[in-house]
Write an enzyme that holds these catalytic residues in place. Sequence first.
Site, short mmCIF file in Angstrom:
data_model
loop_
_atom_site.label_atom_id
_atom_site.label_comp_id
_atom_site.label_asym_id
_atom_site.label_seq_id
_atom_site.Cartn_x
_atom_site.Cartn_y
_atom_site.Cartn_z
N CYS A 113 -31.40 34.24 8.32
CA CYS A 113 -30.72 34.89 8.96
C CYS A 113 -29.25 34.04 9.08
O CYS A 113 -28.15 34.75 9.41
CB CYS A 113 -30.88 35.00 10.40
SG CYS A 113 -32.55 35.60 10.77
N HIS A 253 -25.57 36.15 14.86
CA HIS A 253 -26.58 36.73 14.43
C HIS A 253 -27.26 37.56 15.49
O HIS A 253 -27.31 37.23 16.46
CB HIS A 253 -27.56 35.60 13.70
CG HIS A 253 -28.88 36.26 13.31
ND1 HIS A 253 -28.86 37.29 12.54
CD2 HIS A 253 -29.99 36.23 13.77
CE1 HIS A 253 -30.21 37.66 12.48
NE2 HIS A 253 -30.76 37.09 13.06
N ASN A 283 -32.73 43.48 13.84
CA ASN A 283 -32.42 41.98 13.29
C ASN A 283 -32.55 42.40 11.39
O ASN A 283 -33.52 42.66 11.07
CB ASN A 283 -33.22 41.06 13.66
CG ASN A 283 -33.17 39.74 12.96
OD1 ASN A 283 -32.35 39.39 11.91
ND2 ASN A 283 -33.99 38.76 13.56
N1 ACO Z 1 -44.28 46.28 22.99
C1 ACO Z 1 -44.93 45.58 24.02
N2 ACO Z 1 -45.51 44.60 24.59
C2 ACO Z 1 -45.17 43.51 23.74
C3 ACO Z 1 -44.51 43.71 22.49
C4 ACO Z 1 -44.19 45.08 22.20
N3 ACO Z 1 -43.29 45.19 21.01
N4 ACO Z 1 -44.43 42.52 21.85
C5 ACO Z 1 -45.10 41.70 22.57
N5 ACO Z 1 -45.66 42.40 23.96
C6 ACO Z 1 -46.31 41.74 24.88
C7 ACO Z 1 -46.93 40.50 24.45
O1 ACO Z 1 -48.29 40.74 23.88
C8 ACO Z 1 -46.95 39.81 25.99
O2 ACO Z 1 -48.11 40.21 26.72
P1 ACO Z 1 -48.92 39.35 27.60
O3 ACO Z 1 -48.04 38.67 28.74
O4 ACO Z 1 -49.91 40.45 28.20
O5 ACO Z 1 -49.73 38.14 26.84
C9 ACO Z 1 -45.76 40.20 26.60
O6 ACO Z 1 -45.28 41.53 25.86
C10 ACO Z 1 -44.58 39.19 26.56
O7 ACO Z 1 -44.61 38.75 25.36
P2 ACO Z 1 -43.60 37.64 24.99
O8 ACO Z 1 -43.64 36.92 23.72
O9 ACO Z 1 -43.54 36.53 25.89
O10 ACO Z 1 -42.08 38.42 25.28
P3 ACO Z 1 -40.63 37.79 25.13
O11 ACO Z 1 -39.94 38.25 26.39
O12 ACO Z 1 -40.65 36.35 24.59
O13 ACO Z 1 -40.09 38.72 23.96
C11 ACO Z 1 -39.35 38.40 21.65
C12 ACO Z 1 -40.75 38.54 22.63
C13 ACO Z 1 -38.73 39.63 21.72
C14 ACO Z 1 -40.10 38.26 20.23
C15 ACO Z 1 -38.67 37.15 22.05
O14 ACO Z 1 -39.37 36.02 22.26
C16 ACO Z 1 -37.74 36.94 20.91
O15 ACO Z 1 -36.51 37.72 20.66
N6 ACO Z 1 -37.81 35.52 20.31
C17 ACO Z 1 -36.60 35.23 19.32
C18 ACO Z 1 -37.19 35.75 18.12
C19 ACO Z 1 -36.07 35.47 16.93
O16 ACO Z 1 -34.88 35.19 16.97
N7 ACO Z 1 -36.56 35.82 15.52
C20 ACO Z 1 -35.92 35.88 14.50
C21 ACO Z 1 -35.22 34.69 14.37
S1 ACO Z 1 -35.16 34.03 12.84
C22 ACO Z 1 -34.59 35.54 11.81
O17 ACO Z 1 -34.01 36.27 12.52
C23 ACO Z 1 -34.89 35.47 10.43
#
Ligand code: ACO
Length: 326
Positions: A113, A253, A283
Site C-alpha cells: 500500500c 492510504h 482498499n
Molecule cells: N462480517 C461480519 N463479521 C465479521 C467480518 C465480516 N466481514 N469479519 C470479521 N467479523 C467478525 C469476527 O469474526 C469477530 O467475531 P467474534 O467477535 O465472534 O470473534 C468480530 O467480527 C470482530 O472481529 P475483529 O477482527 O476484532 O474486527 P475489527 O473491529 O478489528 O475489524 C478489520 C476488522 C476491519 C479487519 C480491522 O481490524 C482492520 O481494518 N484492520 C486493519 C487492516 C488493514 O489495514 N489491512 C491492510 C493493511 S496493508 C495493505 O493495505 C496492503
Amino acid sequence: MRNVGILGLGVYLPSRKLTNADLAKMVETTDEWIRTRTGIVERRIASKSEKTSDLAIKAGKDALKDARISADQIDLIVVATISPDSNFPSMACKVQKAINARKAVAFDISAACSGYLYAITTAKQYIQTGMSKRALVIAAERITSLIDWRDRSTCVLFGDGAGACVLGRVKSGGITADFMQAFGEQGDLMRVVAEEARHPLEPDKDCAHKLPYVVMQGQELFKVAVNSMADAVVAVLKKAKLKTSQIDCIVPHQANDRIISAVAKKLNVSKEKIFINIDRYGNMSAASIAVALYEAVKSGRIQKGDNVVLVAFGAGLVSGANVVKW
Ligand code: ACO
C-alpha cells in the site's frame, strides 16, 4: 537541488461494482458490519479479461494526456504493484511497450500500500540527480485476484484500480519532502500464503494445489497502521519545516475509515482536512492514494498553493509520506 513536481494525473477504475449487499450473499456478513467497521460501501472488481497491466496502461495514458506530454518524452517508468500479471516481464515494461516509450527505463516496485509513495520518491531521486527528465509513475492493483472469497475477514476489504502521475522538473514547490520506513520484522502480520508452492520440485500435499491468497492479523495491523502513519506525517513535516496547522489536505492510504479517524486524532488534525474515498473503492493497495489524489485534485479539494501530505502504510510492513506544494 532541482525541484520535482507532479505535471499530470491519471486514473482507471474497472466498471464492475461489488456492493456490501453482494458480499452478504457470498459470506456471513452484513452491509451494517462492513460500513461501521471499515467505512466501505462498494468496491471495483476487474473483469476476467482485465489484467493489472491493462489497468496500469489506461491510468498511465490518462496521466500523459493530463500532463500534455507524449510517451517519447518519458525516460523512466515505475509501476508500483503487489499483484502483477506474472513475475516477469515487469508491469513497467508492459506499459513501455503499450505506450511506445522507447527511451524509457522501466521497472516495478513492490511496497504494497506504500508502493505509490515509494515509486514517487524513487522517481523523484532519478530526476533530481539528472538521471531522468520525466517519469511516468503508476500504481496498479488487481488485488482481488489474491483474495480468498470465502474469508469474510479479508474479502470485504479490497478492490481493484489504478492511478498515475507524470513527474518532472518544476520552477518552485513540487514534492518538497519525503519519508520512507520499513519494519520487516512485522511482515507476518499480512502476507500471501501458498504462493511459493505453485510448482514445487517436491510437492507438499498440504499446499501444492492451493492458490495464493492474503491472510492478515487485522487488529494488530490496525494499531501499527495508526502509529506508523501518524509518525510518518510528523517525520515528513519536520523535513518540510511545516507545522500540522499548515497542512491544507492529507491524502492517506485508504485501508479503513476508523484507521484514518484515529490518525487524525493522534495528529490533532480535523478530519475535514483528510480526503477519503474508501466508501466507493475499498482498499486498492498501492492504487488507493493514486486514485484519491486524482479525485482530490480533479474535484477542486486540492487547490494551487496548498500544502498536501500523502501518507501510506502497508504490508511489508512499510510506511511512507511525501509533502507536495501544489
Ligand atoms: N462480517 C461480519 N463479521 C465479521 C467480518 C465480516 N466481514 N469479519 C470479521 N467479523 C467478525 C469476527 O469474526 C469477530 O467475531 P467474534 O467477535 O465472534 O470473534 C468480530 O467480527 C470482530 O472481529 P475483529 O477482527 O476484532 O474486527 P475489527 O473491529 O478489528 O475489524 C478489520 C476488522 C476491519 C479487519 C480491522 O481490524 C482492520 O481494518 N484492520 C486493519 C487492516 C488493514 O489495514 N489491512 C491492510 C493493511 S496493508 C495493505 O493495505 C496492503
